[in-house]
Design a protein around this motif. Structure first.
Motif, mmCIF file in Angstrom:
data_model
loop_
_atom_site.group_PDB
_atom_site.id
_atom_site.type_symbol
_atom_site.label_atom_id
_atom_site.label_comp_id
_atom_site.label_asym_id
_atom_site.label_seq_id
_atom_site.Cartn_x
_atom_site.Cartn_y
_atom_site.Cartn_z
ATOM 1 N N UNK A 1 0.853 -1.188 0.000
ATOM 2 C CA UNK A 1 0.000 0.000 0.000
ATOM 3 C C UNK A 1 0.888 1.236 0.000
ATOM 4 N N UNK A 2 0.551 2.214 -0.842
ATOM 5 C CA UNK A 2 1.262 3.491 -0.772
ATOM 6 C C UNK A 2 0.432 4.588 -1.423
ATOM 7 N N UNK A 3 0.693 5.816 -0.989
ATOM 8 C CA UNK A 3 0.068 7.008 -1.560
ATOM 9 C C UNK A 3 1.127 8.093 -1.676
ATOM 10 N N UNK A 4 1.003 8.920 -2.708
ATOM 11 C CA UNK A 4 1.984 9.978 -2.925
ATOM 12 C C UNK A 4 1.311 11.157 -3.607
ATOM 13 N N UNK A 5 1.646 12.369 -3.146
ATOM 14 C CA UNK A 5 1.114 13.606 -3.720
ATOM 15 C C UNK A 5 2.236 14.423 -4.355
ATOM 16 N N UNK A 6 1.844 15.417 -5.148
ATOM 17 C CA UNK A 6 2.811 16.303 -5.789
ATOM 18 C C UNK A 6 3.707 16.957 -4.743
ATOM 19 N N UNK A 7 4.995 17.040 -5.051
ATOM 20 C CA UNK A 7 5.955 17.650 -4.143
ATOM 21 C C UNK A 7 6.583 16.675 -3.170
ATOM 22 N N UNK A 8 6.068 15.432 -3.122
ATOM 23 C CA UNK A 8 6.635 14.429 -2.226
ATOM 24 C C UNK A 8 7.645 13.560 -2.979
ATOM 25 N N UNK A 9 8.713 13.177 -2.265
ATOM 26 C CA UNK A 9 9.701 12.253 -2.808
ATOM 27 C C UNK A 9 9.759 11.051 -1.868
ATOM 28 N N UNK A 10 9.407 9.892 -2.391
ATOM 29 C CA UNK A 10 9.366 8.664 -1.608
ATOM 30 C C UNK A 10 10.548 7.789 -1.982
ATOM 31 N N UNK A 11 11.317 7.361 -0.992
ATOM 32 C CA UNK A 11 12.406 6.429 -1.213
ATOM 33 C C UNK A 11 11.912 5.002 -1.023
ATOM 34 N N UNK B 1 13.378 18.641 -9.645
ATOM 35 C CA UNK B 1 12.161 18.085 -10.241
ATOM 36 C C UNK B 1 11.060 17.906 -9.205
ATOM 37 N N UNK B 2 11.453 17.670 -7.956
ATOM 38 C CA UNK B 2 10.465 17.419 -6.897
ATOM 39 C C UNK B 2 9.568 18.621 -6.630
ATOM 40 N N UNK B 3 9.979 19.793 -7.071
ATOM 41 C CA UNK B 3 9.152 20.976 -6.845
ATOM 42 C C UNK B 3 7.832 20.897 -7.625
ATOM 43 N N UNK B 4 7.833 20.213 -8.757
ATOM 44 C CA UNK B 4 6.651 20.181 -9.615
ATOM 45 C C UNK B 4 6.094 18.789 -9.847
ATOM 46 N N UNK B 5 6.720 17.765 -9.258
ATOM 47 C CA UNK B 5 6.296 16.396 -9.495
ATOM 48 C C UNK B 5 6.221 15.623 -8.183
#
Length: 309
Positions: free
Chosen positions: A29-39, A186-190
């Protein structure tokens, strides 16, 4: 802010995949929004690559669901894939093509018109710092510039979600720093999912980590321990004229005091408390000679080893 900014860009629920009797991934399970960086971390064979392939629609899960920008990957795969850019561990490069030629080819594959493709290629080249080599063939580039080209193909169609699998493998330290800076920009917009064996890289660019072991999630949360709900923290202080341990233990929220060498002490602070200001004032008033104070953070390597050993 658009709806796409606010919504969850990638959502995976109960993803599982097996190969014969081997359960490669179970209940991801995972969720991610704009501006987040998941390792995305895990030892070899933990299920990282299988998870990325399911998230990108390359591999169908045996159970579970993937949504990209709210679009079900199983029901509308082309629409879902249009919202993501993917750099696999082995970048899909054509060494005989020029950088600009290759990126234009990728842009047209994503359905951009000729005019849109030219604009998109220029934008991707600028974002990835490829201006000086844009006329060279990909096969003539250094490993670092080839990785940049691989990232450029992943973002040429401006997807809100970028998935990078080992983007700095085989790079020298300078090239690694350059790619790391590119990812942070890139994390600023993705929204970005980054899979890497280089823990220092993850620690440098990611806010969250998801750790897999044996196909199961063993951790999913903020990288910094103090950002986890209900978490306390460790405070390291240095005193030239330290008081009795009881004096330090008496500050609000201090659960335990460990005396170290050289007048240093480690204080275990309970969640919801922060005695640092009081400690500074008391040390100054009573002449304790405070010369050091910082929050102690366990290295990601330590956390990783504890969860996956």
């Amino acid at each position: 802010m658009t709806d796409l900014d606010a919504e969850i860009l990638v959502s995976a629920q109960g993803l599982s995949r097996r190969f014969g009797p081997h359960q490669a991934v179970q209940g991801l399970n995972l969720e991610l929004r704009r501006g987040e960086v998941l390792g995305l971390l895990g030892p070899n064979g933990a299920g990282k690559t299988t998870s990325l392939r399911m998230l990108t629609g390359i591999l169908a899960p045996h159970s579970g669901q993937v949504r990209i920008g709210g679009i079900d990957m199983a029901r509308a795969p082309e629409r879902a894939r249009a919202l993501l850019g993917y750099l696999p561990e082995q970048p899909p490069l054509h060494p005989e093509l020029g950088v600009r030629e290759y990126l234009r080819f990728c842009a047209r594959l994503h359905g951009l018109t000729a005019a849109q493709a030219d604009e998109a290629v220029g934008r991707a080249i600028a974002a990835c710092g490829l201006e000086d080599v844009s006329r060279q063939t990909i096969g003539s580039l250094s490993k670092g510039y080839q990785q940049r080209t691989g990232i450029a193909q992943a973002i040429v169609h401006r997807p809100p979600l970028i998935i990078l699998d080992e983007p700095t493998v085989g790079l020298d330290p300078n090239q690694m720093r350059q790619i790391r800076a590119l990812i942070m920009n890139l994390a600023q917009d993705h929204a970005i999912i980054l899979s890497s064996h280089i823990l220092s890289e993850v620690q440098a660019v990611c806010q969250r980590v998801l750790i897999l072991a044996g196909g199961r999630t063993v951790h999913d949360g903020p990288l910094r321990p103090q950002d986890r709900p209900g978490a306390g923290f460790k405070l390291l202080i240095g005193l030239r004229q330290p008081p009795a341990l009881e004096a330090l233990a008496g500050f609000s929220g201090v659960q335990e005091v460990d005396e170290l060498e050289g007048g240093q002490f480690r204080l275990d602070i309970a969640a919801g408390h922060d005695p640092r200001e009081s400690l500074v004032l008391q040390a100054a008033a009573l002449g304790w000679g405070l010369y050091e104070m910082h929050q102690e953070r366990p290295e990601l390597e330590q956390i990783f080893a504890e969860l996956t050993a």
